[in-house]
Motif scaffolding. Structure first.
Motif, short mmCIF file in Angstrom:
data_model
loop_
_atom_site.label_atom_id
_atom_site.label_comp_id
_atom_site.label_asym_id
_atom_site.label_seq_id
_atom_site.Cartn_x
_atom_site.Cartn_y
_atom_site.Cartn_z
N LYS A 138 -9.99 -8.72 -0.59
CA LYS A 138 -8.88 -8.14 -1.33
C LYS A 138 -7.65 -7.96 -0.44
CE LYS A 138 -11.82 -5.49 -4.50
NZ LYS A 138 -12.14 -4.14 -5.01
N LEU A 139 -6.47 -7.97 -1.09
CA LEU A 139 -5.21 -7.67 -0.41
C LEU A 139 -4.48 -6.58 -1.20
CD1 LEU A 139 -3.66 -11.15 0.51
CD2 LEU A 139 -4.74 -9.53 2.05
N ALA A 140 -3.74 -5.73 -0.47
CA ALA A 140 -2.91 -4.71 -1.10
C ALA A 140 -1.47 -4.93 -0.67
CB ALA A 140 -3.38 -3.31 -0.69
N ILE A 141 -0.57 -5.09 -1.64
CA ILE A 141 0.85 -5.31 -1.37
C ILE A 141 1.64 -4.16 -1.99
CG2 ILE A 141 2.83 -6.82 -1.72
CD1 ILE A 141 0.95 -9.17 -1.91
N ASN A 142 2.40 -3.47 -1.16
CA ASN A 142 3.29 -2.41 -1.65
C ASN A 142 4.73 -2.82 -1.36
OD1 ASN A 142 4.89 0.33 -0.84
ND2 ASN A 142 3.53 0.64 -2.58
N VAL A 143 5.58 -2.85 -2.38
CA VAL A 143 6.97 -3.28 -2.21
C VAL A 143 7.91 -2.11 -2.49
CG1 VAL A 143 6.49 -5.69 -2.76
CG2 VAL A 143 7.10 -4.11 -4.60
N THR A 144 9.02 -2.11 -1.79
CA THR A 144 10.11 -1.17 -2.04
C THR A 144 11.29 -1.98 -2.54
OG1 THR A 144 9.35 0.30 -0.28
CG2 THR A 144 11.61 0.59 -1.06
N GLU A 145 11.65 -1.79 -3.80
CA GLU A 145 12.70 -2.59 -4.40
C GLU A 145 14.08 -1.96 -4.17
OE1 GLU A 145 11.76 -2.91 -8.49
OE2 GLU A 145 10.16 -4.39 -8.21
N ARG A 146 15.07 -2.83 -4.03
CA ARG A 146 16.45 -2.34 -4.09
C ARG A 146 16.75 -1.97 -5.53
NH1 ARG A 146 16.98 -6.69 -0.38
NH2 ARG A 146 17.69 -5.98 1.67
#
Length: 323
Positions: free
Chosen positions: A165-173
Motif C-alpha cells: 500500500k501507499l499513502a499520499i497526502n497533498v496540500t492544495e493551493r
C-alpha cells in the motif's frame, strides 16, 4: 651422495609426469584420469608430487562450466543489444520491481488524503505511478517531486505501507478567483499568483476579474462584492479600467461604472435604487456612478427610441428636428 641421488630421482619423476600429461592431453584422455590416481613421490623440502600435481591440474568439469558461462554471456549480450531488455522494462518495469511484485510487494492500494479540488484519480494520475512499480523499490521522493510539479499542489507527502500500500497526502493551493487577460483565463490565488489555466468548469463559481493588474487587486474586488450581497449575485465579472477603478459586468448585460473612491458606498446606493425601483430590470445598458451624488443611466436603443417617440407625442411643440 644419497641426497643427490634422491633429488635426481625426483626431478626425473617430475619430468616424466609432465611428458605423460602432455601426451594424455593430445590423445584426449585427460578427463578419464584424476590426479588422485597418480603416484605420490616426495620432492625436496617435503613437498609431495601429488600436491604439485593438484596445483597444475584443472578441476574436473571446468570446461563445461566455462562453455555454459560463455553461452550465457553471449545470450545476455544479444538480449540487451537487440533491445529486448528495454522493451521488457517498458512493459513490466525493472527486474527488481518484477521480482518484488512476484514476492507480494506490488502496489495494490493507494490512499489519497488532503485533496479537495482534485479527485483521487487525478492525484494518482499526476503521481506518475503505474502497475510496473513496486512498494519495495519505489522512490517516494521522486513521486513527491512529480506531484509538486502540478500547479494546484503546493506540497505532497508519500509514505510506504508495506507490503502493498501507499499513502499520499497533498496540500492544495487554494483557488481564489479567475483572471482573464488577452483572452486567456487563469485560476489565481488570493495574492494574485497564477495557479493554472482554467481547464474545466469546476472553478466557474469563483469571482471573475478582467484586465491588466486585476489579479493583484482581486481581494479588494471580492471584499467589494461581499459588502453589497444584494448586487453580488447579479455580477458576472469585474473589469479593472486603467488599473484605477472597476466596471461591473452584470449577468443581464448591464455595465455599472464605479468611482475610484468610496466604491462600496456607490454600490450600496445602486442596491437601494434597485430594491425600490428595480432599475436593473429596466431597459438600460449602463449605470454610471462615477460622479458623487449622481446616478446616470443609458437606455437600450429600442428603449431610447420608444422614449423619444413618447416625448414627441406628448410635447409636439418640442419635437426634435431630424438631424
Amino acid at each position: 651422495m644419497d641426497g643427490g641421488g634422491r633429488l635426481l630421482g625426483s626431478l626425473t619423476a617430475l619430468r616424466g609426469f609432465l611428458a605423460a600429461s602432455a601426451l594424455r592431453a593430445l590423445l584426449g584422455r585427460a578427463e578419464r584420469e584424476s590426479p588422485e590416481d597418480w603416484p605420490a613421490r616426495p620432492v625436496r623440502g617435503g613437498l609431495r608430487l601429488r600436491n604439485l600435481q593438484r596445483l597444475v591440474w584443472p578441476p574436473r568439469g571446468l570446461g563445461s562450466i566455462a562453455a555454459l558461462s560463455l553461452f550465457a554471456i553471449v545470450g545476455a549480450t544479444g538480449f540487451v543489444m537487440g533491445g529486448h531488455l528495454d522493451r521488457l522494462r517498458a512493459e513490466h518495469g525493472s527486474v527488481a520491481d518484477m521480482l518484488a511484485r512476484a514476492a507480494g510487494f506490488g502496489i495494490n492500494e493507494i490512499v489519497v488524503t488532503g485533496n479537495k479540488e482534485l479527485s483521487r484519480e487525478e492525484v494518482v494520475a499526476l503521481s506518475g505511478l503505474s502497475g510496473r512499480d513496486s512498494v519495495a523499490f519505489l522512490d517516494v521522493g521522486a513521486v513527491r517531486d512529480t506531484l509538486k510539479r502540478e500547479p494546484l499542489i503546493a506540497d505532497a507527502d508519500v509514505r510506504k505501507l508495506l507490503p502493498d500500500k501507499l499513502a499520499i497526502n497533498v496540500t492544495e493551493r487554494q483557488p481564489f478567483a479567475l483572471w482573464q487577460l488577452d483572452g486567456a483565463v487563469k485560476v489565481i490565488a488570493a495574492d494574485g499568483t497564477v495557479i493554472d489555466d482554467l481547464r474545466d468548469e469546476r472553478f466557474t463559481r469563483l469571482p471573475f476579474v478582467v484586465g491588466p493588474g486585476a489579479n493583484k487587486r482581486v481581494k479588494e474586488y471580492a471584499a467589494l462584492l461581499e459588502a453589497v450581497p444584494d448586487i453580488r449575485s447579479q455580477v458576472r465579472a469585474g473589469m479593472l479600467i486603467a488599473e484605477r477603478r472597476w466596471t461591473l459586468k452584470l449577468k443581464n448585460g448591464v455595465d455599472v461604472k464605479l468611482p475610484e473612491e468610496n466604491t462600496a458606498d456607490a454600490l450600496r446606493k445602486l442596491a437601494f435604487l434597485n430594491k425600490t425601483d428595480r432599475v436593473l430590470s429596466k431597459d438600460i445598458i449602463l449605470v454610471d456612478l462615477r460622479v458623487p451624488g449622481r446616478v446616470a443611466f443609458r437606455l437600450t436603443e429600442e428603449a431610447a427610441a420608444a422614449r423619444n417617440a413618447a416625448f414627441d407625442k406628448k410635447y409636439p411643440s418640442k419635437a426634435r428636428k431630424p438631424t
